[in-house]
Scaffold this active site. Sequence first.
Site, PDB file in Angstrom:
ATOM      1  N   HIS A  68       2.299 -13.929  -8.122  1.00 16.12           N
ATOM      2  CA  HIS A  68       1.035 -14.014  -7.002  1.00 16.12           C
ATOM      3  C   HIS A  68      -0.019 -13.203  -7.582  1.00 16.12           C
ATOM      4  CE1 HIS A  68       2.750 -10.575  -5.514  1.00 16.12           C
ATOM      5  NE2 HIS A  68       2.109 -10.439  -4.616  1.00 16.12           N
ATOM      6  N   ASP A  75      -7.762  -9.999  -3.061  1.00 18.38           N
ATOM      7  CA  ASP A  75      -7.554  -9.279  -4.393  1.00 18.38           C
ATOM      8  C   ASP A  75      -6.819  -9.872  -5.454  1.00 18.38           C
ATOM      9  OD1 ASP A  75      -5.329  -8.388  -2.448  1.00 18.38           O
ATOM     10  OD2 ASP A  75      -4.825  -7.607  -4.639  1.00 18.38           O
ATOM     11  N   ASP A 113      -6.660   4.611   2.926  1.00 19.32           N
ATOM     12  CA  ASP A 113      -7.562   3.392   2.667  1.00 19.32           C
ATOM     13  C   ASP A 113      -7.877   2.765   4.056  1.00 19.32           C
ATOM     14  OD1 ASP A 113      -4.814   1.010   1.398  1.00 19.32           O
ATOM     15  OD2 ASP A 113      -4.976   2.258   3.349  1.00 19.32           O
ATOM     16  N   VAL A 151      15.135  -8.745  -4.297  1.00 16.98           N
ATOM     17  CA  VAL A 151      15.852  -8.794  -5.730  1.00 16.98           C
ATOM     18  C   VAL A 151      15.309  -7.523  -6.340  1.00 16.98           C
ATOM     19  CG1 VAL A 151      16.154 -11.066  -5.969  1.00 16.98           C
ATOM     20  CG2 VAL A 151      14.132 -10.128  -6.825  1.00 16.98           C
ATOM     21  N   GLU A 182       3.664  -4.684 -13.605  1.00 16.88           N
ATOM     22  CA  GLU A 182       5.180  -4.623 -14.102  1.00 16.88           C
ATOM     23  C   GLU A 182       5.482  -5.749 -15.045  1.00 16.88           C
ATOM     24  OE1 GLU A 182       6.296  -3.036  -9.505  1.00 16.88           O
ATOM     25  OE2 GLU A 182       7.167  -5.042 -10.139  1.00 16.88           O
ATOM     26  N   HIS A 232       0.835  -1.117  -0.071  1.00 14.78           N
ATOM     27  CA  HIS A 232       0.006  -0.058   0.103  1.00 14.78           C
ATOM     28  C   HIS A 232       0.917   1.094   0.033  1.00 14.78           C
ATOM     29  CE1 HIS A 232      -3.622  -2.203   1.339  1.00 14.78           C
ATOM     30  NE2 HIS A 232      -2.648  -3.157   1.522  1.00 14.78           N
TER      31      HIS A 232
HETATM   32  C1  LIG Z   1      -2.598  -4.091  -1.665  1.00 18.44           C
HETATM   33  C2  LIG Z   1      -1.979  -5.528  -1.188  1.00 18.44           C
HETATM   34  O1  LIG Z   1      -0.713  -5.591  -2.094  1.00 18.44           O
HETATM   35  C3  LIG Z   1       0.100  -6.751  -1.805  1.00 18.44           C
HETATM   36  O2  LIG Z   1       0.968  -6.653  -2.788  1.00 18.44           O
HETATM   37  P1  LIG Z   1       2.476  -7.325  -2.560  1.00 18.44           P
HETATM   38  O3  LIG Z   1       3.232  -6.496  -2.063  1.00 18.44           O
HETATM   39  O4  LIG Z   1       2.436  -8.629  -2.062  1.00 18.44           O
HETATM   40  O5  LIG Z   1       2.964  -7.552  -3.975  1.00 18.44           O
HETATM   41  P2  LIG Z   1       3.111  -6.631  -5.053  1.00 18.44           P
HETATM   42  O6  LIG Z   1       1.807  -5.597  -5.464  1.00 18.44           O
HETATM   43  O7  LIG Z   1       3.415  -7.337  -6.506  1.00 18.44           O
HETATM   44  O8  LIG Z   1       4.226  -5.316  -4.753  1.00 18.44           O
HETATM   45  C4  LIG Z   1       5.386  -5.864  -4.593  1.00 18.44           C
HETATM   46  C5  LIG Z   1       6.369  -4.960  -5.024  1.00 18.44           C
HETATM   47  O9  LIG Z   1       7.828  -5.120  -4.603  1.00 18.44           O
HETATM   48  C6  LIG Z   1       8.837  -5.180  -5.627  1.00 18.44           C
HETATM   49  N1  LIG Z   1       9.588  -6.404  -5.284  1.00 18.44           N
HETATM   50  C7  LIG Z   1       9.022  -7.444  -4.788  1.00 18.44           C
HETATM   51  C8  LIG Z   1      10.094  -8.702  -4.363  1.00 18.44           C
HETATM   52  C9  LIG Z   1      11.298  -8.350  -4.593  1.00 18.44           C
HETATM   53  O10 LIG Z   1      12.268  -9.059  -4.091  1.00 18.44           O
HETATM   54  N2  LIG Z   1      11.645  -7.011  -5.201  1.00 18.44           N
HETATM   55  C10 LIG Z   1      11.026  -6.040  -5.453  1.00 18.44           C
HETATM   56  O11 LIG Z   1      11.346  -5.323  -6.125  1.00 18.44           O
HETATM   57  C11 LIG Z   1       7.952  -5.596  -6.850  1.00 18.44           C
HETATM   58  O12 LIG Z   1       8.393  -4.947  -7.963  1.00 18.44           O
HETATM   59  C12 LIG Z   1       6.733  -4.922  -6.677  1.00 18.44           C
HETATM   60  O13 LIG Z   1       6.643  -3.469  -7.216  1.00 18.44           O
HETATM   61  C13 LIG Z   1      -0.678  -8.002  -1.942  1.00 18.44           C
HETATM   62  O14 LIG Z   1      -1.065  -8.158  -3.408  1.00 18.44           O
HETATM   63  C14 LIG Z   1      -1.936  -7.891  -1.054  1.00 18.44           C
HETATM   64  O15 LIG Z   1      -2.745  -9.057  -1.515  1.00 18.44           O
HETATM   65  C15 LIG Z   1      -2.690  -6.479  -1.536  1.00 18.44           C
HETATM   66  O16 LIG Z   1      -3.962  -6.605  -0.681  1.00 18.44           O
END
Ligand SMILES: C[C@@H]1O[C@H](OP(=O)(O)OP(=O)(O)OC[C@H]2O[C@@H](n3ccc(=O)[nH]c3=O)[C@H](O)[C@@H]2O)[C@H](O)[C@H](O)[C@H]1O
Length: 418
Positions: free
Chosen positions: A311, A335, A98, A294, A319, A1
């Site tokens: 996921h 979601d 939110d 990463v 992305e 968020h």
């Molecule tokens: C609202 C909430 O968002 C959550 O999002 P979550 O953080 O799990 O995943 P992303 O939205 O893909 O966000 C993850 C973000 O972290 C970045 N990243 C992640 C891992 C890593 O190793 N390196 C990275 O750069 C990735 O590029 C993306 O931008 C869940 O869906 C949840 O269900 C939802 O209610």
Amino acid sequence: HLNAYLHLSNKIAQNGHRISFLIPTKTKSKLETFNLYPDLITFVPIIVPHIDGLPPGAETTSDVPIHLQPLIMTAMDRTESDIELLLLDLKPDIVVFDFAYWLPKLARSLGIKSVLYSTVTPLTVYYFTMSPAAEGQHSGNKFTEVDPMQPRSGFPVSLSIKLHNHEAREFAALKAMKFGSDVIFYDRLCASLSQCDATGFRTCREIEGSYIDNLGSHFGKPVFLSGPIILNPPTSTLEEKWIKWLGKFKARSVIYCALGTLKPPLGAGSIEEALPEGFEERVQGRGVVHGGWVQQLRILEHPSIGCFITHCGLSSLFEGLMNQCQLVLLPHAGDQFFSARIMSNSLKVGVEIEKGEEDGLFTKESVCKAVRTVMEDDSEVGREVKANHAKLRDLLSSEYLESSYIDSFCQNLQDLVG
Ligand SMILES: C[C@@H]1O[C@H](OP(=O)(O)OP(=O)(O)OC[C@H]2O[C@@H](n3ccc(=O)[nH]c3=O)[C@H](O)[C@@H]2O)[C@H](O)[C@H](O)[C@H]1O
């Protein structure tokens, strides 16, 4: 968020507006590098009170395992009086929020407008706020095990958006779950929705489809779309060790699997601990498991990456859509189920991994089947998905699309204030 809110703040600042970004004190340092307009976006540190049961110093959901998240919500709710003092001092035109369901009422008492900005697909909010009565339930406020996931009459969501039984059960349980301060998730969201002045969503008509035009009448509030707000890759280059590792493989041959900012498997201190006996030896030279962070944006754009198993967190989905890799979808919660259905059944830009209808379990065979479907040259579905993905990528990456959504989002905010 917080990531999604900062991406939105950068876009609003780009339009010349000033933003005070309220953020827990220690978490501030994690996000500062993503603040592209420090002269317009001011981080305002918030002290998150300790709640019994939380690890000392825990501030956000990323500091705790999933079962302690409701306590983080309780801690956030306890900041209300501090937020009130801040609003009196900052005197903003609008507050964008939110999960702080008490905020719209507080804002209104101070003559400030409030916008509930959702970082998940509007379809999730639609189904989440369908009351038991609206679902045709005869058991009062109790959500039945498997909500009838048919949209209410007259709501034109195609039936391709349907949850599997295990998903609907999980979704019903989430709605009824106490999510901070003894308030159930459903009430928290409905209170935010009923008392705010407008709603905002991180998406666009090109992804959601025409149902989005009916949301305003369903919510009884204006609906502002900010567009997907896709980040440009950061200036940092990909770490040497990944350049070297990926460089060993031919173009579009590597499968990258990442499940967002999820935590290590329950009961395991790290992902490495949870691996099957001898797994790393068996995949030596062909595969690698990394339990840390990463540079996902950089990895997805690498030419060796041919498939992204995601996921379906909205940021990762957007992305993946912006890159050339094929999409295989493995939603885990809430979601993510709806986002996966939109991508696989409506837009047909990805393939879901088959799971058990009742237990939601998946097997290595079902993972392999989905990956082969998108990766094998002679796969009809793979070709269709690739073509649809390319079309959507071109649409989303058009300069005009992004600026038109964020410009109208900012205009809507200004009209709200009058
Ligand atoms: C609202 C909430 O968002 C959550 O999002 P979550 O953080 O799990 O995943 P992303 O939205 O893909 O966000 C993850 C973000 O972290 C970045 N990243 C992640 C891992 C890593 O190793 N390196 C990275 O750069 C990735 O590029 C993306 O931008 C869940 O869906 C949840 O269900 C939802 O209610």
